[in-house]
Scaffold this active site. Sequence first.
Site, PDB file in Angstrom:
ATOM      1  CD  GLU A  50      -2.499  -1.058   2.574  1.00 28.64           C
ATOM      2  OE1 GLU A  50      -2.548  -0.334   3.392  1.00 28.64           O
ATOM      3  OE2 GLU A  50      -3.677  -1.939   2.619  1.00 28.64           O
ATOM      4  CG  ASP A  61      -3.692   8.804   7.782  1.00 28.57           C
ATOM      5  OD1 ASP A  61      -4.328   7.627   7.721  1.00 28.57           O
ATOM      6  OD2 ASP A  61      -3.401   9.397   6.964  1.00 28.57           O
TER       7      ASP A  61
END
Length: 280
Positions: A50, A61
């Site tokens: 990824e 995040d």
Amino acid sequence: MTARIDAAFARCRAEGRAALVTYVMAGDPDPETSLKVLEALPKAGADIVEFGLPFTDPMADGPAIQAAGLRALKAGQDLRGTLALVRRFREGDDQTPVVLMGYYNPIHTYGVPHFLEDAQAAGIDGLIVVDLPPEEDEELCLPALEKGLAFIRLATPTTDEARLPAVLANTAGFVYYVSITGVTGTATPDFGRVSQAVSRITAHTNLPVVVGFGVKTGAHAAEIARGADGVVVGSALVDALARSLEPGDRAGSGTVEAVASLVRELAQGVRSAAKAPAGA
């Protein structure tokens, strides 16, 4: 292009093990070092990569990946540059699946049709766009599927039986189960509950189910690998890279190896949890 993803999981099943899916941020700490890290991942044992898209407002995040995104943006990394890195990666590796992971805004700004053309040409296999729910499939998901790109959905501990069919409806490649609530890299998953959740999802789909968020060590990876089709590790790798940097966020002589070393540990953990090979 989902063929590369399908082939990766088929190889892992034949070996009786889960896949190791590794996440790094494109352009962190600079484009050239980022390419070297990307190239090192499969050599160290990653089955799928990824590649994060730097963005100024990464709501899902945690601190480590936010900091990585800021380093990448400071180094001038953008979506066009990220696709260029993948093109260069493909010159030496036409087998490892690459999935872009990020937010919709940079793609929308780039222009969806143009982005999909360029992503396909670069050798991208799939997309994870964390802020596009199924209700907005016409924005990017359906056009991506038409181009042959996998559109990979996130399922979470709060995804109930009523919501799960919508999450799975247009998912391709694999399903990404987020093992904790909250942002990335902030807690360790409850391994028992993760196994139960994976079983619940696999009752609704034939797609592989990978588990991420909170996996930091080879031992963690082994625990997850016993009950899932794949293990995703991101924040721990981004942290390893960050700790290797010189003052001013410059790459050090050991930056690539710092990431590769942890990937080898994680790969060993995944392989230590091997199941009976498919067909055995």
